[in-house]
Design an enzyme around this catalytic site. Structure first.
Site, PDB file in Angstrom:
ATOM      1  N   SER A  93       0.816  -1.227   0.000  1.00 29.73           N
ATOM      2  CA  SER A  93       0.000   0.000   0.000  1.00 29.73           C
ATOM      3  C   SER A  93       0.844   1.269   0.000  1.00 29.73           C
ATOM      4  CB  SER A  93      -0.922   0.013   1.227  1.00 29.73           C
ATOM      5  OG  SER A  93      -1.635   1.228   1.231  1.00 29.73           O
TER       6      SER A  93
ATOM      7  N   LYS B   3     -12.778  -5.277   3.198  1.00 33.22           N
ATOM      8  CA  LYS B   3     -13.807  -4.353   2.704  1.00 33.22           C
ATOM      9  C   LYS B   3     -15.226  -4.861   2.989  1.00 33.22           C
ATOM     10  CE  LYS B   3     -11.086  -2.247  -0.996  1.00 33.22           C
ATOM     11  NZ  LYS B   3     -11.057  -1.790  -2.375  1.00 33.22           N
TER      12      LYS B   3
ATOM     13  N   ASP C  27     -14.404   3.890  -3.771  1.00 39.40           N
ATOM     14  CA  ASP C  27     -13.745   3.290  -4.949  1.00 39.40           C
ATOM     15  C   ASP C  27     -14.462   3.714  -6.234  1.00 39.40           C
ATOM     16  OD1 ASP C  27     -11.554   1.912  -3.930  1.00 39.40           O
ATOM     17  OD2 ASP C  27     -12.712   0.108  -3.493  1.00 39.40           O
TER      18      ASP C  27
ATOM     19  N   GLY D 215     -14.559  -7.438  -6.562  1.00 35.35           N
ATOM     20  CA  GLY D 215     -14.876  -6.335  -5.652  1.00 35.35           C
ATOM     21  C   GLY D 215     -14.786  -4.971  -6.316  1.00 35.35           C
TER      22      GLY D 215
ATOM     23  N   ARG E 237     -14.442 -14.137 -16.439  1.00 35.31           N
ATOM     24  CA  ARG E 237     -14.043 -15.540 -16.634  1.00 35.31           C
ATOM     25  C   ARG E 237     -15.131 -16.470 -16.090  1.00 35.31           C
ATOM     26  NH1 ARG E 237      -8.801 -17.383 -13.376  1.00 35.31           N
ATOM     27  NH2 ARG E 237     -10.138 -16.677 -11.662  1.00 35.31           N
TER      28      ARG E 237
ATOM     29  N   TYR F 100      -2.544  -0.871 -11.205  1.00 34.81           N
ATOM     30  CA  TYR F 100      -1.560   0.236 -11.179  1.00 34.81           C
ATOM     31  C   TYR F 100      -0.121  -0.237 -10.990  1.00 34.81           C
ATOM     32  CZ  TYR F 100      -2.016  -0.251  -6.133  1.00 34.81           C
ATOM     33  OH  TYR F 100      -2.038  -0.759  -4.848  1.00 34.81           O
TER      34      TYR F 100
END
Ligand code: NAP
Length: 281
Positions: free
Chosen positions: A14, A65, A101, A129, A151, A225
């Site tokens: 993170s 989460k 998000d 998620g 998938r 990212y």
């Protein structure tokens, strides 16, 4: 000293502490942003022992989460509909669970890239998620159509079913070359939310959309990212399609969280610079 932090396990990946502390320091807010790497069997105790007085809130990441839905005092409607909390805010000594998000994803699209999703045709790759938060927020923005390609088709079907209550034409398909051809013929925005292309992930070398099928006139958004240039982004650039990398969603969900915790405008450039520095860019 006030406290904020990121809650997850493990947390070594993170970069939130770096860019959130930079924003706090910029506004001279007397608060420290912590790395709360809490093992699963200690999560309940963490919530039971929070000293609420100096606690401004927390970011929440994998794997907590969903668990946090049941550990806060209240949740917002969007966190409830998405089924996940990624941001906790101390509001008058009550812990409120938000989800930034999806809203951060949309804010990056609109403000940083000038792309308004309203009326657009969207292909969403993945149904995990992050896909749920993004799909919910895109539907709120009144997109025209949403195709979910995953998938495991049953997970895509389930997400499509939940969203159908809210509006646009939603379709779930299997993530494979042949079924992608039709939606790719008339698409404005493609969003990869799978881990395909992620460093140390299940399939780091591939693009989730076959490179030769990437349309030139669609905006290609990969929320992965690490690396900054994923195989999908590289392939889109070769096709001369416009691209957005995953750092934008990451920083903008943090920007939305910072503003909820502090009620101040987030210093976007400072947060970007700190995020890039933390990633060694
Ligand atoms: P998740 O809930 O575990 O979902 C993973 C998704 O990837 C599912 O749709 C899964 O399909 C698919 N997938 C995984 N391996 C695959 C493979 N080999 N082939 C095809 N599909 C595969 O994970 P998540 O939390 O949504 O995160 C997904 C990615 O988004 C990660 O790389 C994460 O780092 C990134 N992310 C970025 C941000 C940001 O701010 N930029 C925020 C959140 C997440 P099945 O359903 O078939 O398993």
């Amino acid at each position: 000293m006030n406290r904020i932090g990121i809650l997850g396990y493990p947390l070594s990946h993170s970069i939130s502490p770096e860019f959130q502390q930079a924003a706090l320091d910029h506004h001279q807010i007397k608060a420290t942003f912590h790395r709360w790497e809490i093992k699963p069997d200690k999560l309940n105790a963490f919530f039971e022992t929070i000293e609420i007085v100096n606690f401004l809130g927390a970011s929440v990441t994998i794997p907590y989460k969903e668990k946090c839905l049941g550990l806060v005092d209240k949740i917002t409607d969007s966190a409830h509909l998405i089924g996940a909390v990624n941001c906790i805010v101390n509001q008058n000594n009550q812990l409120v669970g938000h989800n930034t998000d999806g809203s951060g994803f949309i804010r990056a699209l609109k403000t940083k890239h000038g792309f308004d999703p309203c009326g657009k045709n969207v292909l969403l790759i993945g149904a995990g998620g992050a896909a749920k938060a993004i799909a919910y927020s895109l539907v709120q923005e009144q997109i025209n159509t949403l195709t979910i390609a995953n998938r495991t088709v049953s997970r895509g079907d389930e997400l499509a079913q939940r969203l159908k209550l809210n509006g646009p034409k939603i379709n779930s398909i299997k993530l494979e070359r042949q079924t992608l051809i039709n939606p790719l013929s008339n698409v404005d925005l493609i969003v990869n939310t799978t881990s395909i292309g992620m460093k140390n992930g299940p399939d780091p070398e591939h693009s989730p959309v076959p490179p030769d099928l990437i349309p030139q006139n669609a905006l290609i958004n990969d929320i992965v990212y690490n690396p900054i240039e994923t195989p999908l982004i590289k392939a889109a650039k070769i096709r001369k399609a416009p691209t957005i990398g995953g750092l934008d969603m990451l920083v903008y969900q943090g920007i939305e969280a910072f503003e909820l915790w502090t009620k101040k405008d987030a210093p976007e450039n400072i947060m970007y610079d700190a995020a890039k520095k933390a990633l060694g860019l």
